[in-house]
Write a protein that holds these residues in place. Structure first.
Motif, PDB file in Angstrom:
ATOM      1  N   ILE A  75       0.833  -1.206   0.000  1.00 21.29           N
ATOM      2  CA  ILE A  75       0.000   0.000   0.000  1.00 21.29           C
ATOM      3  C   ILE A  75       0.864   1.251   0.000  1.00 21.29           C
ATOM      4  CG2 ILE A  75      -1.664   1.338   1.352  1.00 21.29           C
ATOM      5  CD1 ILE A  75      -2.798  -1.437   2.300  1.00 21.29           C
ATOM      6  N   ASP A  76       1.895   1.253   0.823  1.00 20.91           N
ATOM      7  CA  ASP A  76       2.760   2.431   0.930  1.00 20.91           C
ATOM      8  C   ASP A  76       3.534   2.694  -0.357  1.00 20.91           C
ATOM      9  OD1 ASP A  76       1.892   2.802   3.494  1.00 20.91           O
ATOM     10  OD2 ASP A  76       3.701   2.055   4.474  1.00 20.91           O
ATOM     11  N   THR A  77       3.917   1.630  -1.051  1.00 20.74           N
ATOM     12  CA  THR A  77       4.687   1.781  -2.293  1.00 20.74           C
ATOM     13  C   THR A  77       3.771   2.051  -3.477  1.00 20.74           C
ATOM     14  OG1 THR A  77       6.349   0.228  -1.449  1.00 20.74           O
ATOM     15  CG2 THR A  77       6.390   0.709  -3.815  1.00 20.74           C
ATOM     16  N   ASN A  78       2.810   1.162  -3.696  1.00 20.64           N
ATOM     17  CA  ASN A  78       2.011   1.184  -4.914  1.00 20.64           C
ATOM     18  C   ASN A  78       1.011   2.329  -4.967  1.00 20.64           C
ATOM     19  OD1 ASN A  78       3.387  -1.216  -5.166  1.00 20.64           O
ATOM     20  ND2 ASN A  78       1.587  -2.526  -5.184  1.00 20.64           N
ATOM     21  N   VAL A  79       0.504   2.730  -3.817  1.00 25.96           N
ATOM     22  CA  VAL A  79      -0.528   3.771  -3.779  1.00 25.96           C
ATOM     23  C   VAL A  79       0.020   5.079  -3.219  1.00 25.96           C
ATOM     24  CG1 VAL A  79      -2.840   4.387  -2.979  1.00 25.96           C
ATOM     25  CG2 VAL A  79      -2.298   1.992  -3.484  1.00 25.96           C
ATOM     26  N   THR A 121      -2.722  -5.899 -14.877  1.00 21.90           N
ATOM     27  CA  THR A 121      -3.968  -6.603 -15.166  1.00 21.90           C
ATOM     28  C   THR A 121      -4.696  -6.955 -13.862  1.00 21.90           C
ATOM     29  OG1 THR A 121      -2.671  -8.657 -15.303  1.00 21.90           O
ATOM     30  CG2 THR A 121      -3.276  -7.598 -17.383  1.00 21.90           C
ATOM     31  N   ALA A 122      -3.949  -6.976 -12.754  1.00 27.74           N
ATOM     32  CA  ALA A 122      -4.557  -7.228 -11.442  1.00 27.74           C
ATOM     33  C   ALA A 122      -5.506  -6.109 -11.038  1.00 27.74           C
ATOM     34  CB  ALA A 122      -3.461  -7.390 -10.388  1.00 27.74           C
ATOM     35  N   ALA A 123      -5.418  -4.954 -11.711  1.00 28.00           N
ATOM     36  CA  ALA A 123      -6.354  -3.861 -11.451  1.00 28.00           C
ATOM     37  C   ALA A 123      -7.720  -4.160 -12.042  1.00 28.00           C
ATOM     38  CB  ALA A 123      -5.818  -2.560 -12.037  1.00 28.00           C
ATOM     39  N   LYS A 124      -7.735  -5.042 -13.036  1.00 29.68           N
ATOM     40  CA  LYS A 124      -8.951  -5.290 -13.801  1.00 29.68           C
ATOM     41  C   LYS A 124      -9.705  -6.539 -13.373  1.00 29.68           C
ATOM     42  CE  LYS A 124      -7.926  -1.806 -16.509  1.00 29.68           C
ATOM     43  NZ  LYS A 124      -8.730  -0.551 -16.497  1.00 29.68           N
ATOM     44  N   ILE A 125      -8.962  -7.523 -12.830  1.00 23.86           N
ATOM     45  CA  ILE A 125      -9.588  -8.770 -12.393  1.00 23.86           C
ATOM     46  C   ILE A 125      -8.818  -9.297 -11.187  1.00 23.86           C
ATOM     47  CG2 ILE A 125      -8.252 -10.100 -14.094  1.00 23.86           C
ATOM     48  CD1 ILE A 125     -10.591 -12.072 -14.212  1.00 23.86           C
ATOM     49  N   VAL A 126      -9.522  -9.620 -10.137  1.00 22.94           N
ATOM     50  CA  VAL A 126      -8.892 -10.102  -8.905  1.00 22.94           C
ATOM     51  C   VAL A 126      -8.697 -11.617  -9.013  1.00 22.94           C
ATOM     52  CG1 VAL A 126      -9.156 -10.342  -6.398  1.00 22.94           C
ATOM     53  CG2 VAL A 126      -9.961  -8.267  -7.561  1.00 22.94           C
ATOM     54  N   TYR A 127      -7.536 -12.073  -8.574  1.00 28.60           N
ATOM     55  CA  TYR A 127      -7.266 -13.508  -8.605  1.00 28.60           C
ATOM     56  C   TYR A 127      -7.029 -14.013  -7.188  1.00 28.60           C
ATOM     57  CZ  TYR A 127      -2.497 -11.553  -8.734  1.00 28.60           C
ATOM     58  OH  TYR A 127      -1.356 -10.825  -8.479  1.00 28.60           O
ATOM     59  N   ALA A 128      -7.144 -15.316  -7.013  1.00 29.60           N
ATOM     60  CA  ALA A 128      -7.037 -15.924  -5.686  1.00 29.60           C
ATOM     61  C   ALA A 128      -5.717 -15.559  -5.020  1.00 29.60           C
ATOM     62  CB  ALA A 128      -7.171 -17.442  -5.796  1.00 29.60           C
ATOM     63  N   LYS A 129      -5.794 -15.150  -3.795  1.00 31.93           N
ATOM     64  CA  LYS A 129      -4.660 -14.827  -2.931  1.00 31.93           C
ATOM     65  C   LYS A 129      -3.913 -13.559  -3.370  1.00 31.93           C
ATOM     66  CE  LYS A 129      -3.989 -19.615  -1.447  1.00 31.93           C
ATOM     67  NZ  LYS A 129      -3.029 -20.743  -1.272  1.00 31.93           N
ATOM     68  N   GLY A 130      -4.511 -12.823  -4.288  1.00 33.39           N
ATOM     69  CA  GLY A 130      -3.887 -11.576  -4.719  1.00 33.39           C
ATOM     70  C   GLY A 130      -4.503 -10.349  -4.075  1.00 33.39           C
ATOM     71  N   THR A 165      -4.371  -2.609  -4.507  1.00 33.77           N
ATOM     72  CA  THR A 165      -3.493  -1.456  -4.735  1.00 33.77           C
ATOM     73  C   THR A 165      -3.459  -1.075  -6.211  1.00 33.77           C
ATOM     74  OG1 THR A 165      -1.442  -2.767  -5.024  1.00 33.77           O
ATOM     75  CG2 THR A 165      -2.011  -2.065  -2.779  1.00 33.77           C
ATOM     76  N   LYS A 166      -3.503  -2.050  -7.095  1.00 29.99           N
ATOM     77  CA  LYS A 166      -3.477  -1.741  -8.525  1.00 29.99           C
ATOM     78  C   LYS A 166      -4.833  -1.222  -9.001  1.00 29.99           C
ATOM     79  CE  LYS A 166       0.812  -2.332  -9.396  1.00 29.99           C
ATOM     80  NZ  LYS A 166       1.655  -1.178  -9.793  1.00 29.99           N
ATOM     81  N   ALA A 167      -5.915  -1.672  -8.368  1.00 32.06           N
ATOM     82  CA  ALA A 167      -7.223  -1.088  -8.653  1.00 32.06           C
ATOM     83  C   ALA A 167      -7.236   0.380  -8.223  1.00 32.06           C
ATOM     84  CB  ALA A 167      -8.321  -1.871  -7.938  1.00 32.06           C
ATOM     85  N   ALA A 168      -6.529   0.679  -7.139  1.00 37.41           N
ATOM     86  CA  ALA A 168      -6.410   2.065  -6.692  1.00 37.41           C
ATOM     87  C   ALA A 168      -5.642   2.904  -7.713  1.00 37.41           C
ATOM     88  CB  ALA A 168      -5.715   2.123  -5.332  1.00 37.41           C
ATOM     89  N   VAL A 169      -4.585   2.333  -8.290  1.00 34.69           N
ATOM     90  CA  VAL A 169      -3.840   3.043  -9.339  1.00 34.69           C
ATOM     91  C   VAL A 169      -4.760   3.348 -10.515  1.00 34.69           C
ATOM     92  CG1 VAL A 169      -1.970   2.842 -11.032  1.00 34.69           C
ATOM     93  CG2 VAL A 169      -1.604   2.098  -8.667  1.00 34.69           C
ATOM     94  N   ASP A 170      -5.608   2.395 -10.864  1.00 40.73           N
ATOM     95  CA  ASP A 170      -6.570   2.584 -11.946  1.00 40.73           C
ATOM     96  C   ASP A 170      -7.509   3.750 -11.626  1.00 40.73           C
ATOM     97  OD1 ASP A 170      -8.051   2.193 -14.245  1.00 40.73           O
ATOM     98  OD2 ASP A 170      -8.904   0.272 -13.628  1.00 40.73           O
ATOM     99  N   VAL A 196      -3.013  11.960 -18.842  1.00 35.83           N
ATOM    100  CA  VAL A 196      -2.824  10.908 -17.835  1.00 35.83           C
ATOM    101  C   VAL A 196      -3.149   9.576 -18.494  1.00 35.83           C
ATOM    102  CG1 VAL A 196      -3.461   9.980 -15.584  1.00 35.83           C
ATOM    103  CG2 VAL A 196      -3.441  12.467 -15.946  1.00 35.83           C
ATOM    104  N   THR A 197      -2.217   8.649 -18.393  1.00 35.50           N
ATOM    105  CA  THR A 197      -2.366   7.322 -18.995  1.00 35.50           C
ATOM    106  C   THR A 197      -2.084   6.259 -17.942  1.00 35.50           C
ATOM    107  OG1 THR A 197      -1.597   8.134 -21.156  1.00 35.50           O
ATOM    108  CG2 THR A 197      -1.494   5.759 -20.774  1.00 35.50           C
ATOM    109  N   ALA A 198      -2.930   5.245 -17.889  1.00 34.59           N
ATOM    110  CA  ALA A 198      -2.638   4.068 -17.065  1.00 34.59           C
ATOM    111  C   ALA A 198      -2.275   2.927 -18.002  1.00 34.59           C
ATOM    112  CB  ALA A 198      -3.835   3.683 -16.214  1.00 34.59           C
TER     113      ALA A 198
END
Length: 253
Positions: free
Chosen positions: A111-115, A143-152, A158-163, A180-182
């Motif tokens: 959280i501290d790094t990615n967001v 791609t983890a911002a777009k679809i959540v996977y098990a144990k992720g 955090t990547k959904a937050a970047v999105d 601004v581009t993601a």
């Protein structure tokens, strides 16, 4: 050929960040490169200067520290503050675990790094761009911002937050002509999995067995493409995967 333009790339000592630094140097940009590892920063500076004739400003700091981010960026001379492209690349994943068994220290680091790290850097640089009514912010998601996977769970969050932050930045900065581009990469064979699995090389290698993943240079090419478009064109959101991968969950092996 020198462009007179400047790019700031966080997390530039490995993976996507290093590849982006090389690509922008090749295209004639001046580079502000940041990272936590002093020796790697020095090696990167030497490679960019000797290999591409680039002008390089290395800044050693951890994006998790608001004070360190502010101090380092505010130390830049005025002529280095005219940043044309900011690539918010610094980020990581740590471990895979169910939410009830997660390591809280790992959560906080992600959280501290990615967001928060992305926010700290952006908060300092954006006013410089607004004053010039010019600039391009490229946030590296997943791609983890777009679809959540098990144990992720937390990494995906955090990547959904970047999105979401990328969308918010785009709206807020619209009156100032700031793009601004993601960019959301899928599986790429960098140090990512080695960091996630805390140095377990065998486990990290298994992630990419059975298919051809992206390379860091592939992602750097995409980032450069987004940055090189005409002033009136902005790619807001881009997902890039290996051909064998449909999203964060489905990969053909």
């Amino acid at each position: 050929m020198k462009t007179g333009k400047t790019a700031l790339i966080t997390g530039a000592t490995a993976g996507f960040g290093e590849a982006c630094a090389e690509r922008f140097a090749r295209e004639g940009y001046r580079l502000i490169v940041t990272g936590r590892r002093k020796e790697r920063l020095a090696a990167l500076q030497q490679k960019l200067e000797e290999g591409f004739g680039a002008e390089v400003m290395p800044l050693e700091f951890d994006v998790r520290s608001r004070e360190a981010v502010t101090a380092a960026l505010e130390s830049l001379p005025d002529n280095w503050r005219q940043i044309d492209v900011l690539v918010n690349n610094a980020g990581l994943a740590l471990d895979l675990s169910t939410i009830d068994e997660g390591n809280v220290d790992d959560w906080e680091t992600m959280i501290d790094t990615n967001v928060k790290g992305l926010l700290y850097v952006s908060r300092t640089v954006i006013p410089w761009m607004k004053a010039r009514k010019s600039g391009h912010i490229i946030n590296i998601g997943s791609t983890a911002a777009k679809i959540v996977y098990a144990k992720g769970n937390v990494y995906c969050a955090t990547k959904a937050a970047v999105d979401a932050l990328s969308q918010g930045m785009r709206i807020d900065l619209l009156p100032y002509g700031i793009k601004v581009t993601a960019v959301h990469p899928g599986a790429a064979e960098t140090e990512f999995s080695l960091v996630r699995f805390k140095g377990d090389e065998s486990r990290a290698k298994d992630v990419y067995t059975g298919f051809q993943p992206l390379k860091a240079e592939d992602v750097a090419d995409v980032v450069w493409y987004c940055a090189s478009l005409p002033a009136h064109v902005c790619i807001n959101d881009l997902v890039v995967t290996a051909t064998a991968q449909a999203n964060a969950y489905y990969t053909f092996k």
